[in-house]
Scaffold this motif. Structure first.
Motif, mmCIF file in Angstrom:
data_model
loop_
_atom_site.group_PDB
_atom_site.id
_atom_site.type_symbol
_atom_site.label_atom_id
_atom_site.label_comp_id
_atom_site.label_asym_id
_atom_site.label_seq_id
_atom_site.Cartn_x
_atom_site.Cartn_y
_atom_site.Cartn_z
ATOM 1 N N VAL A 15 -12.720 48.009 -79.655
ATOM 2 C CA VAL A 15 -13.187 46.919 -78.325
ATOM 3 C C VAL A 15 -14.331 46.733 -78.237
ATOM 4 O O VAL A 15 -14.994 47.504 -78.173
ATOM 5 C CB VAL A 15 -12.126 47.421 -77.306
ATOM 6 N N LYS A 17 -17.047 44.369 -75.741
ATOM 7 C CA LYS A 17 -17.132 43.449 -74.625
ATOM 8 C C LYS A 17 -18.662 43.292 -74.223
ATOM 9 O O LYS A 17 -19.092 44.219 -73.901
ATOM 10 C CB LYS A 17 -16.222 43.660 -73.440
ATOM 11 N N ARG A 19 -21.702 40.961 -72.214
ATOM 12 C CA ARG A 19 -22.401 39.852 -71.183
ATOM 13 C C ARG A 19 -23.783 39.630 -71.499
ATOM 14 O O ARG A 19 -24.409 40.706 -71.515
ATOM 15 C CB ARG A 19 -21.963 40.295 -69.841
ATOM 16 N N THR A 38 -10.494 43.812 -80.372
ATOM 17 C CA THR A 38 -10.605 42.891 -79.225
ATOM 18 C C THR A 38 -12.329 42.575 -79.146
ATOM 19 O O THR A 38 -13.215 43.493 -79.226
ATOM 20 C CB THR A 38 -10.288 43.586 -78.011
ATOM 21 N N LEU A 39 -12.638 41.269 -79.112
ATOM 22 C CA LEU A 39 -13.687 40.709 -78.934
ATOM 23 C C LEU A 39 -13.888 39.713 -77.863
ATOM 24 O O LEU A 39 -13.425 38.812 -77.872
ATOM 25 C CB LEU A 39 -14.558 40.050 -80.389
ATOM 26 N N ALA A 40 -14.728 40.345 -76.595
ATOM 27 C CA ALA A 40 -14.894 39.424 -75.711
ATOM 28 C C ALA A 40 -16.543 39.208 -75.383
ATOM 29 O O ALA A 40 -17.029 40.109 -75.170
ATOM 30 C CB ALA A 40 -14.133 40.004 -74.374
ATOM 31 N N LEU A 41 -16.655 37.896 -75.360
ATOM 32 C CA LEU A 41 -18.140 37.485 -75.148
ATOM 33 C C LEU A 41 -18.295 36.463 -73.985
ATOM 34 O O LEU A 41 -17.534 35.709 -73.697
ATOM 35 C CB LEU A 41 -18.839 36.602 -76.219
ATOM 36 N N GLU A 65 -11.825 36.349 -76.808
ATOM 37 C CA GLU A 65 -12.399 35.816 -75.635
ATOM 38 C C GLU A 65 -13.652 35.231 -75.493
ATOM 39 O O GLU A 65 -14.704 36.161 -75.713
ATOM 40 C CB GLU A 65 -12.004 36.875 -74.664
ATOM 41 N N THR A 67 -15.973 33.424 -72.739
ATOM 42 C CA THR A 67 -15.911 33.100 -71.195
ATOM 43 C C THR A 67 -17.549 32.478 -70.996
ATOM 44 O O THR A 67 -18.328 33.177 -71.409
ATOM 45 C CB THR A 67 -15.790 33.997 -70.260
#
Length: 264
Positions: A15, A17, A19, A38-41, A65, A67
């Motif tokens: 995972v 994430k 910001r 899971t990759l959230a940027l 994801e 955002t």
């Protein structure tokens, strides 16, 4: 901010994430990111080359994801060769003009922003769609209702559809009498061949009990053949409280479609 850690060297990473980070992934990256699920940027610059590299290297990716990311033009997601890619989340990226999605295994699509044209050429497994359409007040004479209707074909196979009342009352889409454009839209919907054969649940947040909203409630009840539950959530803000419920119209819809549980 530039990352000082070589993420591609961390073989067990599942995972990630980030910001406010400058994130780059080269082609043929070491095996460190190949296990990523899971990759959230957030608030990162995203280019077409970067998206292609992510999908090419992270072969076990399940959730992507994005955002408030900086991106322009067309956003193309080519996950045709992926077998585990299940969820795509796109929030608040106003400069994106079009979304092209080739992801046969995608099951959940979440979107929050202005209405954009969707090209879901190969999205065969989509089961859940959460759409939070936002009005673009800077475009005074822009009518996005056509795109809403055009995009509906992308969701004909979903099981659960969640959206906000913007779906029901986009600018110039209020079914008010005497407006040729609106009359055309209503007749278009009534004569529409869209059949939501798989959808069994619809949730609409921000419902205000306007009569044109009930028109589209009735539209869903009539076109979603497997629909079992339609939930209408009214605004919590006192200043935006809905008018008195039109029980007669609701009772009529319930009597005409007894197999659908309409909740307010």
């Amino acid at each position: 901010m530039d990352l000082s850690v070589d993420l591609s060297a961390i073989e067990a990473l599942i995972v990630l994430k980030l910001r406010w980070c400058k994130f780059e992934i080269p082609n043929n990256t070491p095996k460190g990111l190949r296990l990523l699920r899971t990759l959230a940027l957030m608030k990162s610059k995203v280019t077409p080359e970067m998206i292609d590299a992510i999908l090419s290297n992270c072969i076990h990716l399940e959730t992507l994801e994005l955002t408030r990311c900086i991106t322009h033009g067309v956003l193309s997601i080519n996950a045709h060769n992926h077998k585990r890619f299940k969820e795509l989340v796109l929030y608040c990226m106003p400069n994106r003009l079009q979304i092209i999605l080739d992801a046969p295994t995608l099951e959940c699509y979440k979107y929050e922003e202005f209405v954009r044209i969707l090209d879901f050429s190969r999205v065969d497994a989509l089961k859940e769609a959460k759409l939070h359409y936002i009005q673009n007040y800077s475009w005074r004479y822009y009518d996005s209702s056509y795109m809403v209707l055009a995009n509906m074909v992308a969701y004909t196979g979903v099981h659960v559809l969640s959206t906000t009342n913007i779906f029901l009352e986009i600018k110039k889409f209020t079914f008010e009498p005497g407006m040729l454009c609106i009359i055309h839209q209503k007749s278009y919907m009534e004569s529409s061949n869209y059949e939501f054969n798989s959808i069994n649940e619809v949730t609409i947040d921000g419902y205000k009990n306007h009569w044109h909203e009930l028109d589209i409630v009735q539209f869903f009840c009539g076109h979603a053949k497997s629909l079992k539950k339609l939930k209408l959530i009214m605004p919590k803000n006192v200043k935006k409280r809905a008018r008195g419920l039109d029980y007669a119209r609701l009772d009529y819809i319930r009597s005409r479609f007894p197999g659908v549980k309409v909740e307010v």
